[in-house]
Design an enzyme around this catalytic site. Structure first.
Site, PDB file in Angstrom:
ATOM      1  N   GLY A   1       0.635  -1.206  -0.011  1.00 41.48           N
ATOM      2  CA  GLY A   1       0.044   0.081  -0.165  1.00 41.48           C
ATOM      3  C   GLY A   1       0.884   1.083   0.160  1.00 41.48           C
ATOM      4  N   THR A   2       0.140   2.390   0.280  1.00 40.95           N
ATOM      5  CA  THR A   2       0.899   3.725   0.504  1.00 40.95           C
ATOM      6  C   THR A   2       2.079   3.588   1.346  1.00 40.95           C
ATOM      7  OG1 THR A   2      -1.209   4.944  -0.150  1.00 40.95           O
ATOM      8  CG2 THR A   2       0.685   6.271   1.180  1.00 40.95           C
TER       9      THR A   2
ATOM     10  N   GLY B   1       1.530  19.754   9.140  1.00 40.95           N
ATOM     11  CA  GLY B   1       1.432  18.525   9.719  1.00 40.95           C
ATOM     12  C   GLY B   1       2.472  17.613   9.603  1.00 40.95           C
TER      13      GLY B   1
ATOM     14  N   ILE C   1       3.355  15.058   7.753  1.00 48.29           N
ATOM     15  CA  ILE C   1       3.972  14.729   6.334  1.00 48.29           C
ATOM     16  C   ILE C   1       4.643  15.778   5.829  1.00 48.29           C
ATOM     17  CG2 ILE C   1       3.352  14.252   3.914  1.00 48.29           C
ATOM     18  CD1 ILE C   1       0.943  12.591   5.055  1.00 48.29           C
TER      19      ILE C   1
ATOM     20  N   ALA D   1       0.534  19.267   1.436  1.00 51.92           N
ATOM     21  CA  ALA D   1       0.448  18.083   2.627  1.00 51.92           C
ATOM     22  C   ALA D   1      -0.554  18.762   3.529  1.00 51.92           C
ATOM     23  CB  ALA D   1       1.920  18.112   3.418  1.00 51.92           C
TER      24      ALA D   1
ATOM     25  N   HIS E   1      22.109   2.470  32.113  1.00 49.63           N
ATOM     26  CA  HIS E   1      22.904   3.695  32.151  1.00 49.63           C
ATOM     27  C   HIS E   1      23.998   3.458  31.245  1.00 49.63           C
ATOM     28  CE1 HIS E   1      24.678   7.602  33.150  1.00 49.63           C
ATOM     29  NE2 HIS E   1      25.782   6.728  33.565  1.00 49.63           N
TER      30      HIS E   1
END
Length: 462
Positions: free
Chosen positions: A40-41, A178, A180, A266, A441
């Site tokens: 997909g995208t 935003g 993107i 965007a 740590h």
């Protein structure tokens, strides 16, 4: 005609994850996908290729600004844009090919083509009609545009075109502050472009914690991005081979123009359901074009379900994946569940920004009594060692029970650190539970513990 237990329409993160889970649960499963590759995208023209470019350009920044300080003597780095694009494509190919392998491994049938639903229990792909006990729509979303903005994917582009520009532009206007817009804007700023972000609202990343919004915008300004806030774009057009953006400032209605080599539109995304035949089926849609579903992701037509970007909720790959796994459980006669209160969001700029749960603004609006534990990465030894001490961890906890209500991180590896808080919230943990958990740590994660300590008697290193 082939018969299946489940047919999933769409092979993005929601669809392919759903299909794999269905197969794992013993259901005979098929996926309809008309693109040449699966994923997909997200995998093809979204999350994955953008992260490749973000990584490459961050390494460029490190070479230009920090290598010398660390005693690494190299010449001025040169950008081979064609090779960077090839690297990006290799990353995409590896991921999409991996999904095809998973389909074969799980005996999932790929029905190649674009699907429609002529009636409940039937899916048409090309000239063939296949039967299924359950149909799951995972058709995703597409870029949303604005009136008067003429996208050609060469000069005026969406995120799709921005990932594959022929050359790196000297100037770019980004319409929309935003996720993107800021991610891709930072990519091209690192590559030398003068980037100007035009945003309708008065804040970046709408919906995020206000303190994070303000700090994030300051950091991006230091990195060279310019911002024009409270600006309503009237039009964007190509004039004599370059782009021109016209906008009005909301405060005084004055009109202004910006010229640039490239304009990135965007302004968000919208559900993609075209061609599925939902109107004829009687599948109910919201005013925003989202498919309406019940608590089990079933549409108004029994046996037809929907997940991901085409229904309500944040348009995030991992939200779609969770829904895909949950609806697979439903189709297998089990109980599917998604905790919508614990869905993290991440912006993959540098520094990264991540959040989960409630913002301070939302808690105030709800009248919820809360306390804030905050710790700056300036007090984190690991962050200081790698020139990444800007930013902070902020934990919001209930004032009486100490239960964690939300967390907001801006700093190194924020997208990974947020999941410590996600797991804690999933188990209903208190801030004190995080504070009493030993953290190695030196790690960035110590900043999360310090923020949890700040919800009590106070952090150690601040």
């Amino acid at each position: 005609m082939a018969e299946f237990d489940v047919i999933v329409i769409g092979a993005g993160p929601g669809g392919y994850v759903c299909a794999i889970r269905c197969a794992q649960l013993g259901l005979k499963t098929a996926v309809v996908e008309g693109s040449e590759t699966l994923g997909g995208t997200c995998l093809n023209v979204g999350c994955i290729p953008s992260k490749a470019l973000l990584h490459a350009t961050h390494e460029l920044h490190e070479a230009q600004h920090n290598f010398g300080t660390m005693g690494l003597k190299v010449g001025e780095p040169e950008v081979d844009w064609a090779q960077m694009q090839a690297y990006k494509q290799d990353v995409v190919n590896g991921n999409t090919g991996g999904i095809e392998f998973l389909f074969k491994k799980n005996k999932i049938t790929w029905l190649k083509g674009w699907g429609s639903i002529p009636e409940a229990g039937k899916v048409k792909v090309g000239d063939e009609v296949h039967g299924a006990k359950s149909i799951i729509i995972a058709s995703g979303s597409e870029p949303a545009s604005l009136p008067g903005v003429e996208v050609d994917e060469e000069t005026i582009v969406t995120s799709t075109g921005a990932l594959s520009l022929k050359d790196t532009p000297k100037s770019m206007v980004v319409i929309g502050a935003g996720v993107i817009g800021l991610e891709l804007g930072s990519v091209y700023a690192r590559l030398g472009a003068k980037v100007t972000v035009v945003e309708f609202l008065d804040v970046v990343t709408p919906g995020m914690d206000g303190e994070v919004q303000r700090q994030f915008q300051k950091m991006l300004k230091k990195q060279g991005l310019d911002f024009i806030m409270g600006a309503a774009v009237q039009k964007a057009e190509v004039v004599d081979g370059s782009a021109k953006v016209t906008y009005k400032l909301r405060k005084d209605d004055s009109e202004h123009e910006l010229a640039a080599d490239t304009v990135l539109v965007a302004t968000g995304r919208k559900p993609f359901t075209e061609g599925l035949g939902l109107d004829n089926l009687g599948v109910k849609l919201s005013a925003r074009g989202q498919i309406e579903v019940d608590g089990h992701w079933q549409t108004s037509v029994p046996g037809i379900y929907a997940i991901g970007d085409c229904i309500a909720g944040p348009m995030l790959a991992h939200k779609a994946e969770d829904e895909g796994m949950a609806v697979a459980e439903v189709c297998a006669g089990k109980h599917g569940h998604v905790n919508y209160d614990v869905i993290p969001g991440v912006i993959y700029t540098h520094p990264e920004v991540a959040n989960v749960g409630a913002t301070e603004e939302a808690l105030k609006d709800a009248g919820r009594k809360y306390k804030v534990g905050k710790f700056s990465f300036m007090g984190n030894a690991r962050a200081k060692a790698i020139f990444a001490a800007e930013g902070f961890v902020k934990i919001l906890a209930d004032a009486e029970t100490d239960r964690i209500l939300g967390a907001h991180i801006i700093g190194p590896a924020a997208g990974d650190l947020i999941h410590e808080v996600c797991v804690a919230m999933e188990f209903g943990a208190a801030a004190q539970d995080l504070a009493l958990t030993c953290h190695a740590h030196p790690t960035y994660s110590e900043a999360v513990r310090e923020a949890a300590l700040a919800c009590g008697d106070g952090p150690i290193h601040s």
